[in-house]
Design an enzyme around this catalytic site. Structure first.
Site, PDB file in Angstrom:
ATOM      1  N   HIS A 191      61.827  31.458  18.815  1.00 29.70           N
ATOM      2  CA  HIS A 191      63.266  31.360  18.551  1.00 29.70           C
ATOM      3  C   HIS A 191      63.445  30.364  17.401  1.00 29.70           C
ATOM      4  CE1 HIS A 191      67.542  31.334  20.195  1.00 29.70           C
ATOM      5  NE2 HIS A 191      67.565  30.346  19.317  1.00 29.70           N
ATOM      6  N   ARG A 200      75.494  35.485  23.086  1.00 26.32           N
ATOM      7  CA  ARG A 200      75.501  34.201  23.798  1.00 26.32           C
ATOM      8  C   ARG A 200      75.286  33.037  22.839  1.00 26.32           C
ATOM      9  NH1 ARG A 200      72.518  29.650  24.499  1.00 26.32           N
ATOM     10  NH2 ARG A 200      70.609  30.910  24.531  1.00 26.32           N
ATOM     11  N   ASP A 201      74.098  32.911  22.293  1.00 25.64           N
ATOM     12  CA  ASP A 201      73.773  31.788  21.416  1.00 25.64           C
ATOM     13  C   ASP A 201      74.560  31.858  20.111  1.00 25.64           C
ATOM     14  OD1 ASP A 201      72.464  29.492  20.619  1.00 25.64           O
ATOM     15  OD2 ASP A 201      70.698  30.530  19.894  1.00 25.64           O
ATOM     16  N   CYS A 243      73.359  25.337  17.683  1.00 28.09           N
ATOM     17  CA  CYS A 243      73.263  24.647  18.966  1.00 28.09           C
ATOM     18  C   CYS A 243      74.356  23.594  19.023  1.00 28.09           C
ATOM     19  CB  CYS A 243      71.892  23.988  19.140  1.00 28.09           C
ATOM     20  SG  CYS A 243      71.769  23.050  20.678  1.00 28.09           S
ATOM     21  N   ASN A 258      70.917  30.840  13.625  1.00 27.96           N
ATOM     22  CA  ASN A 258      69.684  31.478  14.065  1.00 27.96           C
ATOM     23  C   ASN A 258      69.143  32.405  12.981  1.00 27.96           C
ATOM     24  OD1 ASN A 258      69.610  30.792  17.065  1.00 27.96           O
ATOM     25  ND2 ASN A 258      71.663  31.668  16.883  1.00 27.96           N
ATOM     26  N   HIS A 303      65.367  28.756  13.987  1.00 33.99           N
ATOM     27  CA  HIS A 303      66.584  28.545  13.210  1.00 33.99           C
ATOM     28  C   HIS A 303      66.183  28.389  11.743  1.00 33.99           C
ATOM     29  CE1 HIS A 303      69.591  27.354  16.559  1.00 33.99           C
ATOM     30  NE2 HIS A 303      68.648  28.140  17.044  1.00 33.99           N
TER      31      HIS A 303
END
Length: 304
Positions: free
Chosen positions: A213, A20-21, A246, A255, A215
């Site tokens: 989470h 997804r991300d 993002c 990420n 980065h």
């Protein structure tokens, strides 16, 4: 060589966000068959929580316009949790219609990002999420919430810890089960992470309800993860091969790579259930589909 350190958990749950991300920023549309194979291969490597897609309007994230088709293409299994991101009640309707049992919502600690990402103020976004969470819990769904810009914002600069805690408290009070702290632009450092987790615990949100989470914009993702583990967090988000960022924060780079995380955790003697060789092979395979090398240092080091 495994050399454990005091004060760390025996096991860490990796919340995989690559499908997804990781893929949401890709301009070239990835075929559904490749996305499904990616998820199946990640599960085969031992990952047991894999965020699969998002029921966002295709206009905003064209890459994820095939959410229903992708879910239908995946084999049924009780062994792997496959959360999906749900932006609003319409997204929840789609999730329920497709038999989803785990969802995530996406809040912001800052007004600037809330307006750019959700086209709403922080207050308006929380009001939008309230019926989503209420309905989801009534249907027996597990609900995670991301709080983005937890360490810094490209438009507002440093984000005060008390501001993050305030938003986190309000959104958890809606009935969410887990809060993932998002360092969306990768500016956080270990001291800041420790202070934030401590402040959240003092506000009644203990590390057992948190995930992190990170980065890797400034190369701090692993250092920040280690700080979070020392503070009691045992759920860490990561993206296979380090793909993703993002779409609403241009300064956000990839990420934390799942392989880099697994290498560190295994070196500390922490169990993950992940087969690193299989995972790295999966990321090399996906890098081939994307047409560029994986940014993960571990994937590069393990490559033939």
């Amino acid at each position: 060589m495994q050399v454990p350190l005091d004060g760390l958990p025996e096991r860490v749950t990796i919340y995989e966000v690559g499908p997804r991300d990781g893929l949401q920023n890709e301009k070239a549309i990835i075929p559904v068959a490749d996305k499904a194979e990616f998820i199946v291969r990640l599960a085969d490597a031992g990952l047991r929580t894999i965020e699969t897609t998002s029921f966002v309007h295709p206009k905003w994230v064209p890459q994820l316009a095939d959410a229903e088709e992708l879910i239908g293409a995946l084999p049924g299994t009780d062994a792997v949790r496959r959360p999906v991101l749900v932006p609003n009640e319409r997204g929840l309707d789609r999730a329920l219609a497709n038999g989803v049992t785990d969802i995530a919502i996406f809040a912001s600690a800052t007004e600037s990002f809330a307006r750019r990402n959700l086209n709403r103020t922080v207050d308006e976004s929380l009001a939008m999420f309230a019926p989503v969470v209420e309905r989801a819990r009534a249907e027996g769904l597990w609900v995670r919430v991301y709080v983005s810009m937890a360490c810094g914002d490209p438009w507002e600069g440093d984000v005060p810890i008390e501001q993050v805690v305030s938003v986190a408290r309000r959104v958890m009070d809606l009935g969410c089960s887990q809060l993932s702290l998002g360092d969306t632009i990768g500016v956080g450092t270990p001291g800041q992470v420790t202070a934030l987790i401590t402040a959240l615990a003092e506000a009644g949100i203990g590390p057992d309800r948190l995930a992190v989470h990170f980065h890797d914009t400034y190369g701090q993702a692993l250092a920040n993860t280690l700080a979070a583990l020392r503070a009691g967090v045992t759920v860490v988000d990561a993206s296979a091969g380090g793909i993703g960022g993002c779409p609403y924060a241009e300064s956000s780079t990839g990420n934390l790579a799942t392989e880099d995380l697994v290498w560190m955790l295994h070196g500390l003697g922490i169990e993950t259930g992940v087969d690193l060789e299989k995972l790295a092979a999966t990321s090399r395979w996906m890098a081939g589909r994307l047409g560029r090398p994986s940014p993960s240092r571990v994937v590069q080091a393990l490559s033939p």
